[in-house]
Enzyme design. Structure first.
Site, PDB file in Angstrom:
ATOM      1  N   HIS A  34      35.766  35.767  38.919  1.00  0.00           N
ATOM      2  CA  HIS A  34      34.580  36.273  38.713  1.00  0.00           C
ATOM      3  C   HIS A  34      33.867  35.549  37.626  1.00  0.00           C
ATOM      4  CE1 HIS A  34      31.498  39.544  38.257  1.00  0.00           C
ATOM      5  NE2 HIS A  34      31.691  39.678  37.034  1.00  0.00           N
ATOM      6  N   HIS A  84      27.498  43.754  41.871  1.00  0.00           N
ATOM      7  CA  HIS A  84      28.165  45.137  40.992  1.00  0.00           C
ATOM      8  C   HIS A  84      28.865  45.751  42.121  1.00  0.00           C
ATOM      9  CE1 HIS A  84      28.306  46.804  36.856  1.00  0.00           C
ATOM     10  NE2 HIS A  84      28.488  45.466  36.954  1.00  0.00           N
TER      11      HIS A  84
END
Length: 737
Positions: A34, A84
């Protein structure tokens, strides 16, 4: 998830010792996929990011691009995009809401005022109850947060596909405005001895380990086990933070800034000083906290929302604290910039001695993760296998599909009028924004202004998983071309873009091959369109027990034009109807239906459509023709094909009489080749002249004042009025009413 053995060996070799518990956790988060892009960074050099208009490119919280100007005054916009995804599966409301909050703070950290949001959303089959639950929760979270902070959501996309059932995608983009280049701030720490100040919400235990959580496949029990990794947002605090940030920038109190996102304070502060080739001393016990008894590690990596880390000249710290207090925000002096390592300490015991939890080189922490060397399996396109469906049945099925049906149920929940700058609202091909004064007092200034001669900013965002599932490379090229066509149809030419590249588990060679193909396809088309890709986000490991997602390259693209007026997609009822850029239609030959909603509805397969050879010239010409006085209406042809486009243009006061000739009428009506526009014009010859040598122009009929679409295709004819079309297109609204 724990620090991998191979990574631990590298860390031990660098430090000359075993890492502390806090150091291991920090490396685990900042070296995760990430944050470190370990599987994707080797591919991202394919994107062209440089242009004379690009002020700050990839690598900061948001990109900065200069708007066209004839004078010495510089006006900048910022562009950023984030995902998200995992949090929105576990907790759709808070996951989506905090995604909005995060991208807005990325905008603030550049010294910009946020002026527009775009949300591109992807869910499993709409017929499934769980998909609708996620869909409703995500839209509610986005609307709640965006509406509360006063930033309009003006564009975006929604798509449904079986393979998102176990892992939806929530991609959010933000445009900010910097009216004076002196207001530009970056995330690069400037000077040893400067103070680090944390402003905003108090720090709690929510969001612990969010970065590592986002770098794992979702498990069957993720909705319960991973809930602590999801942050909880407070939009009212974010609104105060927006206003406080504006005052801090006004008074030139900020040397550098970073939003607290992935890996929390540890991520933000270490990245700031690493960019400046500096270090820091962070006193974790000085951080204002929401929950008693938090230990140093929890404070370090908490991803509590609505927090900013500022580098401040020591002489200005008191004034920063005064402004924070004025806006009822927490404010902590947490440390200083140094010339040494990145050090975090905390007081321990009755004698209050300082214990060192972290002592590492900031650059190694941020940039030391090794890249993954993964294998790729090249995707193949399917063979042609088309169903034989009657025109009436095909028209109703495609028009009623949740993918092509009206998205009004979604965007009517978003406040797109706040800030009084949205000239073309959601529901059209692209939004158009008036670039006027930004900041807290912008709405009042706009209401007192009659100036309509400034820069219009067109904004489009989205992707089509049917396209990239069928043909990742060509589908991604089509995604870029379609977004460019959207802004061109409103009279704007592309300025810059950011992307959100979503894929499954890259350790699977076929998944990584598809991901690599969407990177190359998007990069190639953006380069051909002379549109720099100035930033972006990568989200991998979007896998679940139901399998990987389709490779999904969301593109958020902005274009500029003189003034704010733009042709509507709704028919005027007075002009001739032309289709620009449709090669199969112009030659009355068989069209390729690969990736189309038609085949998704009727279980067929085909190769993907061939795209125009000179898309840059095509886009420039579309934009010029859209702004012509003789142009009555324009509408991009893409999802659902020409049949859906024509239906969307019909109103109660204006219809169309259209005839499609040839033996392959169904293919011509439902294929989804990007780079096409329907133009209603009172001067068709001028349109033909403009596109001469650029793209084919085909006259298909005329607009009428009947409010009915009369469509003849081969041996079939259908007549549908605007009420019937509206009933077909209300699939989402009716199901969720």
């Amino acid at each position: 998830m724990t620090l991998a053995d191979s990574d631990r060996e590298l860390v031990v070799a660098e430090l000359g010792r075993e890492p502390t518990t806090a150091e291991a956790a920090l490396f685990e988060n900042l070296w995760s996929e990430h944050c470190a892009y370990r599987s994707s960074r080797p591919l991202l050099s394919a994107f062209d990011s440089e242009d004379q208009q690009v002020v700050v490119g990839p690598g900061d919280d948001a990109a900065v691009v200069a708007l066209p100007s004839d004078g010495d005054d510089k006006t900048y916009i910022t562009l950023g995009i984030e995902s998200h995804n995992h949090p929105s599966y576990v907790d759709p409301f808070d996951g989506a809401a905090t995604g909005v909050g995060g991208i807005v703070r990325d905008t603030l950290s550049m010294g910009a005022y946020p002026i527009a949001l775009a949300d591109s959303l992807y869910f499993g089959d709409f017929d499934r109850e769980h998909s609708r639950y996620l869909f409703e929760g995500v839209v509610e979270g986005i609307s709640h947060y965006g509406n509360c902070i006063g930033v309009p959501t003006v564009t975006g996309s929604v798509a449904f596909h079986d393979d998102y059932e176990g892992n939806p995608l929530v991609n959010v983009a933000c445009v900010g405005l910097i009216e004076d280049d002196d207001r530009l701030v970056t995330a690069e720490a400037q000077e040893p001895g400067n103070t680090l100040v944390l402003v905003g919400n108090s720090t709690g235990r929510d969001g612990l380990g969010g970065a590592s959580f986002a770098s794992e496949d979702l498990s069957e029990d993720a909705e319960t086990e991973d809930r602590p990794a999801v942050q909880v947002g407070d939009p009212y605090t974010e609104k105060l933070l927006i206003e406080a940030n504006e005052r801090l920038i006004d008074e030139n109190l900020i040397e550098s800034a970073r939003d607290l996102g992935a890996a929390g304070l540890g991520g933000a502060s270490s990245e700031m000083v690493a960019k400046g080739d500096l270090g820091a001393h962070i006193k974790l016990d000085k951080v204002h906290q929401r929950e008693p008894g938090m230990n140093g590690l929890e404070i370090l990596i908490s991803e509590s929302q609505e927090r900013m880390c500022y580098e401040v000249d020591p002489e200005n710290v008191d004034r920063v604290q005064e402004i924070a207090e004025r806006y009822d925000l927490g404010c902590s002096v947490i440390g200083e910039v140094t010339e040494g390592n990145y050090v975090c300490t905390v007081t321990e015991g009755e004698d209050q001695e300082r214990e060192t939890l972290v002592d590492v080189d900031a650059e190694f922490l941020g940039e030391g993760a090794p890249m993954n060397d993964l294998t790729m399996e090249e995707p193949t396109q399917p063979a042609r296998d088309l169903p034989d469906i009657a025109l009436t049945d095909a028209f109703e099925a495609v028009l009623s599909s949740p993918n092509t049906a009206s998205k009004q149920w979604v965007y009517r929940q978003y406040d797109h009028e706040v800030q009084v700058r949205t000239a073309v609202a959601p529901g059209d091909d692209a939004a158009v924004l008036a670039v006027r004064e930004a900041g807290i007092d912008a709405a009042e200034a706009a209401s007192d202004s009659d100036d309509e001669t400034g820069v219009g900013l067109a904004f489009s965002s989205g992707a089509d998983p049917n396209w990239t599932d069928a043909a990742p490379y060509e589908g991604a090229r089509a995604v870029a071309l379609e977004n460019a066509t959207n802004v061109a149809a409103k009279g704007a030419t592309p300025l810059a873009a950011v992307n959100c590249l979503n894929g499954g588990n890259p350790e699977k060679s076929d998944v990584y091959g598809g991901f690599g193909s969407i990177v190359d396809g998007l990069a190639d088309m953006c380069s051909t369109l002379n549109t720099p890709v100035v930033g972006g986000n990568v989200s991998l490991y979007n896998d679940s027990p139901s399998g990987p997602i389709p490779p999904t390259p969301t593109l958020a693209l902005v274009g500029t034009k003189d003034g704010y007026d733009a042709p509507s997609l709704s028919l005027d009822g007075t002009g001739e109807l032309l289709v620009v850029g449709d090669y199969a239609l112009a030659q009355a030959t068989t069209a390729r239906l690969g990736g189309s909603e038609y085949l998704a509805q009727f279980d067929g397969s085909d190769t993907f459509p061939t795209l125009p050879e000179t898309p840059d010239e095509l886009i420039e010409t579309i934009a010029a023709v859209a702004d012509a006085e003789s142009t009555c209406a324009t509408h991009d042809v893409s999802h659902g094909g020409l049949a859906v486009t024509l239906a969307e243009m019909v109103t109660a006061d204006a219809g169309a009489a259209v005839e499609i000739s040839g033996p392959n009428a169904t293919e011509l009506l439902f294929h989804e080749q990007a780079g096409r526009v329907v133009i209603e014009t009172t001067k068709p010859e001028q349109v033909r002249d403009a596109f001469d040598g650029v793209a084919p122009v085909t006259q298909i009929g005329r607009a009428t004042d009947s409010g009915t679409l009369s469509l003849s295709a081969g041996d079939s004819t259908i007549h549908v009025d605007d009420d019937t079309i509206a009933e077909y297109r209300e699939t989402i609204g009716e199901e969720l009413a």
